[in-house]
Scaffold this motif. Structure first.
Motif, mmCIF file in Angstrom:
data_model
loop_
_atom_site.group_PDB
_atom_site.id
_atom_site.type_symbol
_atom_site.label_atom_id
_atom_site.label_comp_id
_atom_site.label_asym_id
_atom_site.label_seq_id
_atom_site.Cartn_x
_atom_site.Cartn_y
_atom_site.Cartn_z
ATOM 1 N N ALA A 13 0.832 -1.197 0.000
ATOM 2 C CA ALA A 13 0.000 0.000 0.000
ATOM 3 C C ALA A 13 0.871 1.252 0.000
ATOM 4 C CB ALA A 13 -0.906 0.001 1.214
ATOM 5 N N SER A 14 0.351 2.284 -0.652
ATOM 6 C CA SER A 14 1.071 3.554 -0.697
ATOM 7 C C SER A 14 0.085 4.690 -0.914
ATOM 8 C CB SER A 14 2.108 3.536 -1.819
ATOM 9 O OG SER A 14 1.480 3.388 -3.076
ATOM 10 N N GLY A 15 0.582 5.926 -0.794
ATOM 11 C CA GLY A 15 -0.228 7.088 -1.096
ATOM 12 C C GLY A 15 -0.716 7.858 0.113
ATOM 13 N N ARG A 37 -5.525 9.819 -2.922
ATOM 14 C CA ARG A 37 -5.760 8.504 -3.517
ATOM 15 C C ARG A 37 -4.726 7.520 -3.004
ATOM 16 N NH1 ARG A 37 -5.635 6.625 -9.858
ATOM 17 N NH2 ARG A 37 -3.378 6.810 -9.504
ATOM 18 N N LEU A 38 -5.201 6.442 -2.429
ATOM 19 C CA LEU A 38 -4.334 5.361 -1.992
ATOM 20 C C LEU A 38 -4.233 4.313 -3.093
ATOM 21 C CD1 LEU A 38 -5.578 4.814 1.669
ATOM 22 C CD2 LEU A 38 -3.878 6.440 0.803
ATOM 23 N N LEU A 48 -4.651 4.454 10.033
ATOM 24 C CA LEU A 48 -3.733 3.646 9.245
ATOM 25 C C LEU A 48 -4.588 2.800 8.306
ATOM 26 C CD1 LEU A 48 -0.740 2.909 8.860
ATOM 27 C CD2 LEU A 48 -1.043 1.113 10.580
ATOM 28 N N TYR A 49 -4.367 2.946 7.018
ATOM 29 C CA TYR A 49 -5.196 2.279 6.019
ATOM 30 C C TYR A 49 -4.475 1.040 5.488
ATOM 31 C CZ TYR A 49 -8.572 6.066 5.871
ATOM 32 O OH TYR A 49 -9.556 6.971 6.205
ATOM 33 N N GLY A 79 0.033 -1.323 5.421
ATOM 34 C CA GLY A 79 -0.628 -0.127 5.932
ATOM 35 C C GLY A 79 0.056 1.159 5.498
ATOM 36 N N THR A 80 -0.751 2.173 5.274
ATOM 37 C CA THR A 80 -0.238 3.498 4.938
ATOM 38 C C THR A 80 -1.011 4.522 5.772
ATOM 39 O OG1 THR A 80 0.236 5.033 3.118
ATOM 40 C CG2 THR A 80 -1.784 3.742 2.932
ATOM 41 N N GLN A 81 -0.282 5.440 6.399
ATOM 42 C CA GLN A 81 -0.889 6.385 7.334
ATOM 43 C C GLN A 81 -1.533 7.557 6.601
ATOM 44 O OE1 GLN A 81 -1.232 6.203 10.752
ATOM 45 N NE2 GLN A 81 -2.409 8.128 10.611
ATOM 46 N N VAL A 82 -2.765 7.850 6.982
ATOM 47 C CA VAL A 82 -3.480 9.018 6.480
ATOM 48 C C VAL A 82 -3.833 9.897 7.672
ATOM 49 C CG1 VAL A 82 -5.564 9.850 5.352
ATOM 50 C CG2 VAL A 82 -4.401 7.809 4.478
#
Length: 122
Positions: free
Chosen positions: A5-7, A18-19, A92-93, A115-118
């Motif tokens: 995951a990224s973005g 946008r993830l 965390l997505y 996971g990617t933090q938003v």
């Protein structure tokens, strides 16, 4: 399948983000994909899911009308478009995959990304 995951990032309320979640391997098209999110001390929450062929999707009521999920089989990637973001979207997505139809609980998914933090500021 392995997921990356990224973005994620820091945005202001009302902004868009946008993830992306890229899957390795040649079997991406056989997996239903989903996005979940989690904040410290709370259970992982379902956000959106899309079927293996992209023909069906489901979005949680909490983000309906603001978030959309899509997938690009040629790129082995699933996306989460987030619009009109709110501070409550801070989390965390995670992206997830399962080799069956769409499911709405985290226990039903077999593979997970890191996971990617938003973070959404007011």
């Amino acid at each position: 399948v392995q997921l990356q995951a990224s973005g994620g990032g820091l945005v202001q309320a009302g902004d868009s983000l946008r993830l992306s979640c890229e899957a390795s391997g040649r079997t991406f098209s056989t997996y239903a994909m989903a996005w979940f999110r989690q904040v410290p001390g709370k259970e992982r929450e379902f956000v959106a899911a899309i079927s293996s062929n992209g023909g069906s999707s489901y979005v949680a009521n909490s983000v309906k009308g603001r978030f959309a999920i899509s997938r690009d089989t040629a790129r082995n990637t699933v996306y989460l478009q987030m619009n009109a973001m709110k501070t409550d979207d801070t989390a965390l997505y995670y992206c997830a995959a399962r080799r069956r139809g769409i499911a709405l609980t985290n226990r039903e998914y077999d593979e997970w990304g890191q996971g990617t933090q938003v973070t959404v500021s007011s």
